[in-house]
Design an enzyme around this catalytic site. Structure first.
Site, PDB file in Angstrom:
ATOM      1  N   LYS A 172      32.418  47.571  31.138  1.00 17.82           N
ATOM      2  CA  LYS A 172      33.787  48.050  31.365  1.00 17.82           C
ATOM      3  C   LYS A 172      34.757  46.890  31.196  1.00 17.82           C
ATOM      4  O   LYS A 172      34.916  46.066  32.094  1.00 17.82           O
ATOM      5  CB  LYS A 172      33.960  48.645  32.763  1.00 17.82           C
ATOM      6  CG  LYS A 172      35.306  49.381  32.909  1.00 17.82           C
ATOM      7  CD  LYS A 172      35.734  49.578  34.342  1.00 17.82           C
ATOM      8  CE  LYS A 172      36.522  48.416  34.870  1.00 17.82           C
ATOM      9  NZ  LYS A 172      37.846  48.248  34.199  1.00 17.82           N
ATOM     10  N   GLY A 183      36.936  38.190  37.296  1.00 19.98           N
ATOM     11  CA  GLY A 183      38.190  38.842  37.655  1.00 19.98           C
ATOM     12  C   GLY A 183      38.704  38.280  38.968  1.00 19.98           C
ATOM     13  O   GLY A 183      38.406  37.144  39.335  1.00 19.98           O
ATOM     14  N   SER A 184      39.430  39.099  39.689  1.00 19.22           N
ATOM     15  CA  SER A 184      40.077  38.612  40.908  1.00 19.22           C
ATOM     16  C   SER A 184      39.085  38.493  42.056  1.00 19.22           C
ATOM     17  O   SER A 184      38.089  39.219  42.140  1.00 19.22           O
ATOM     18  CB  SER A 184      41.214  39.556  41.317  1.00 19.22           C
ATOM     19  OG  SER A 184      40.701  40.756  41.880  1.00 19.22           O
ATOM     20  N   THR A 185      39.377  37.578  42.961  1.00 17.22           N
ATOM     21  CA  THR A 185      38.555  37.394  44.152  1.00 17.22           C
ATOM     22  C   THR A 185      38.542  38.658  44.992  1.00 17.22           C
ATOM     23  O   THR A 185      37.492  39.072  45.514  1.00 17.22           O
ATOM     24  CB  THR A 185      39.094  36.204  44.976  1.00 17.22           C
ATOM     25  OG1 THR A 185      39.024  35.019  44.172  1.00 17.22           O
ATOM     26  CG2 THR A 185      38.306  35.998  46.255  1.00 17.22           C
ATOM     27  N   GLU A 188      32.579  35.222  38.668  1.00 14.32           N
ATOM     28  CA  GLU A 188      33.519  34.102  38.542  1.00 14.32           C
ATOM     29  C   GLU A 188      34.888  34.691  38.822  1.00 14.32           C
ATOM     30  O   GLU A 188      35.312  35.641  38.166  1.00 14.32           O
ATOM     31  CB  GLU A 188      33.435  33.487  37.143  1.00 14.32           C
ATOM     32  CG  GLU A 188      34.162  32.152  37.034  1.00 14.32           C
ATOM     33  CD  GLU A 188      35.539  32.278  36.426  1.00 14.32           C
ATOM     34  OE1 GLU A 188      36.533  32.086  37.184  1.00 14.32           O
ATOM     35  OE2 GLU A 188      35.640  32.558  35.234  1.00 14.32           O
ATOM     36  N   CYS A 200      41.587  31.063  34.361  1.00 12.47           N
ATOM     37  CA  CYS A 200      41.094  30.826  35.726  1.00 12.47           C
ATOM     38  C   CYS A 200      41.155  29.344  36.066  1.00 12.47           C
ATOM     39  O   CYS A 200      41.235  28.965  37.229  1.00 12.47           O
ATOM     40  CB  CYS A 200      39.654  31.308  35.854  1.00 12.47           C
ATOM     41  SG  CYS A 200      39.392  33.019  35.347  1.00 12.47           S
ATOM     42  N   GLU A 250      47.016  31.831  44.061  1.00 10.57           N
ATOM     43  CA  GLU A 250      46.825  31.945  42.616  1.00 10.57           C
ATOM     44  C   GLU A 250      47.955  32.792  42.026  1.00 10.57           C
ATOM     45  O   GLU A 250      48.208  33.910  42.476  1.00 10.57           O
ATOM     46  CB  GLU A 250      45.476  32.592  42.296  1.00 10.57           C
ATOM     47  CG  GLU A 250      45.206  32.650  40.801  1.00 10.57           C
ATOM     48  CD  GLU A 250      43.864  33.270  40.462  1.00 10.57           C
ATOM     49  OE1 GLU A 250      43.172  32.735  39.583  1.00 10.57           O
ATOM     50  OE2 GLU A 250      43.510  34.295  41.077  1.00 10.57           O
TER      51      GLU A 250
END
Length: 543
Positions: free
Chosen positions: A214, A267-269, A295, A329, A427
């Site tokens: 995806k 992607g995002s945390t 990551e 990132c 971020e």
């Protein structure tokens, strides 16, 4: 002896040379023609499940971020039915794919690498440029070179892994069999790197897994052409299944499936924590404990010492913070500068940022382009407003944003007197970096601040000529970055040279572009064979 019985050796990889696209170069003229042609098309992107094109009728548009009124693709969104179909397709393809000789699977990837280096290079680069607003150099090092490197180096590492075998005693043969995971792997991938997105699906597949992929909505165009590359390279149907879907709906379906064997995520945390939590809540439902490789975010730093080369430091800040609009990132988003060199550095930054041109990706004189979409634009603009309202921060450069034609944010340098200011901690994922100027004699205190300010630990850099200072900074910040750079910007990791990943809130640090990542997608079986087994239960001590 047949070829399959002999020892096969994967060609030793070398990093793909980066094309320059300088004025007058043949490749520059060629890519410009492909860009001109591709921007006039509106590509229909179906779900690709088991080799079949699946159209749901529920579509979303892909626009060029730098000209957001221009539509270049429409993709079909999968619902729960198609998500289930994709997972079943991956399971159906598993037996044939994993039973292939490892060398046959590797051959598909090596062919994909050569196709990408040749006939697919312009297509993948152009779709990345138009769909993700990357200039030609950023697209070249990402969509072409890094992805070619992933394919070739992973093949080489796979062979090394297979050759790692246990000791054997006299009369005993011990073996390690590196099986793919039992079930299917899902790859949930980001917009910002075409190569990372493809590799998240490809690396588990190389070692025998089958995958539901995806991509991000805003990366669908280059993902679609990547699937065409996979098809031409010889991937059997169902090995990698491409679907676009609403994130929460996809997670609700795929993460609860009994046969989920692993998640490969960038992607995002926040999203990764949600995935981790959902898997934890459903842990008793799975056939095996799913492998979770992620990551995630970063708040990456440059830490300068008084002995730093100021010109090199200035270049690193500008490239590290503003290449690809800070949407890496690893982008340099907080900078610690000693007071003794700040005056000179400040002048150089202002002078160089003034020269930066921002605009359309087809204008090769532009260093910067647009941020990815309106949601990102609005988020970054919100941080600019915070600075405008603050009494402890000010703009050194930039600070303006405009989305009339494209999602453009000026290259922005913020200077703050508060080392815990909002733009030093959070971020932003845009072309905004914040400088904190520290007293030279407070080096050690500032190192502690740098280490403790951010929850992330992805990349960082030190600039110094004094070797003792380099050692001090590197040791003090040893847990603050999984990729650490000495006298270089904290971006631009190269496959095979700087395996990439970080810890803390930045992920599981499984190092994409190294053998470490491949180990996560196999389940070893130990085999012990005894050639002359004992015939009596008794031992000599019993005599």
């Amino acid at each position: 002896m047949s070829m399959k019985q002999s020892r096969l050796v994967v060609p030793e990889p070398v990093n793909e040379p980066i094309l320059n696209y300088a004025p007058g170069d043949h490749e520059r003229d060629r890519i410009q023609k492909v860009l001109s042609s591709m921007r006039k098309e509106v590509v229909e992107i179906p779900c690709l499940i088991g080799g079949k094109e699946v159209r749901t009728g529920k579509t979303k548009k892909v626009v060029m971020p730098h000209q957001h009124k221009t539509v270049i693709a429409e993709f079909h969104l999968a619902g729960p039915e198609q998500i289930n179909q994709a997972a079943q397709s991956a399971l159906n393809a598993k037996a044939q794919w994993e039973s292939m000789q490892w060398s046959d699977r590797v051959a598909v990837f090596l062919k994909a690498a050569d196709l990408l280096a040749g006939p697919y290079r312009d297509c993948i680069n152009a779709s990345t440029m138009l769909g993700q607003s990357k200039n030609i150099y950023q697209a070249e090092i990402d969509a072409a070179c890094e992805l070619i490197d992933f394919f070739k180096f992973n093949a080489f590492y796979y062979q090394q892994m297979l050759e790692t075998q246990p000791l054997s005693s006299p009369g005993i043969w011990n073996q390690l069999e590196y099986r793919p995971l039992e079930g299917f792997v899902t790859a949930i991938t980001p917009f910002n790197f075409t190569s990372i997105a493809a590799n998240l699906a490809a690396s588990p597949a190389m070692v025998g897994n089958t995958v539901v992929w995806k991509p991000s909505d805003t990366q669908m165009l280059s993902a679609y052409y990547t699937m065409k590359l996979f098809k031409e390279a010889g991937f059997p149907d169902g090995v990698i299944n491409l679907i676009a879907a609403d994130g929460p709906e996809f997670g609700e379906s795929i993460l609860r499936m009994n046969d989920l064997a692993g998640v490969h995520f960038t992607g995002s945390t926040q999203t990764f924590r949600k995935i981790y939590s959902t898997i934890g809540q459903n842990i008793s439902n799975y056939r095996s404990y799913p492998r979770i490789v992620g990551e995630t975010g970063g708040k990456d730093f440059i830490f300068a010492h008084a002995s730093a080369d100021v010109q090199a430091l200035c270049t690193a800040i500008i490239r590290g913070a503003f290449e690809y609009q800070g949407q890496k990132c690893s982008a340099a988003s907080r900078v610690y500068i000693p007071k003794s060199i700040w005056s000179e550095l400040k002048e150089r930054i202002v002078e160089q940022v003034k020269q930066i041109k921002m605009g359309d990706v087809e204008d090769f004189s532009c260093f910067m382009n647009a941020v990815i979409d309106e949601k990102s634009f609005d988020k970054i603009s919100g941080y600019l407003e915070v600075v405008k309202q603050s009494s402890c921060a000010e703009f050194l450069t930039g600070g303006h944003a405009n989305k009339d034609e494209g999602y453009f944010i000026e290259p922005t340098v913020v200077v703050t007197s508060d080392p815990k200011f909002k733009t030093m901690e959070e971020e932003i994922f845009g072309p905004v970096t914040t400088v904190f100027v520290y007293d030279d004699e407070k080096l050690e205190d500032t190192l502690k601040v740098c280490d403790q300010t951010s929850p992330y630990a992805l990349t960082g850099a030190v600039f110094a000529q004094d070797r003792a200072a380099i050692n001090k900074v590197a040791y003090a910040l040893r847990n603050a970055a999984g990729n650490f750079y000495i006298n270089d910007k904290p971006t631009g990791a190269v496959v095979g040279q700087q395996p990439f990943g970080g810890a803390r809130a930045s992920g599981t640090n499984d190092k994409a572009g190294s053998i470490l990542n491949l180990y996560r997608w196999v389940s070893p079986r130990t085999i012990k064979e005894v050639f002359n087994p004992p015939k009596s239960y008794s031992y000599p001590f019993m005599g």
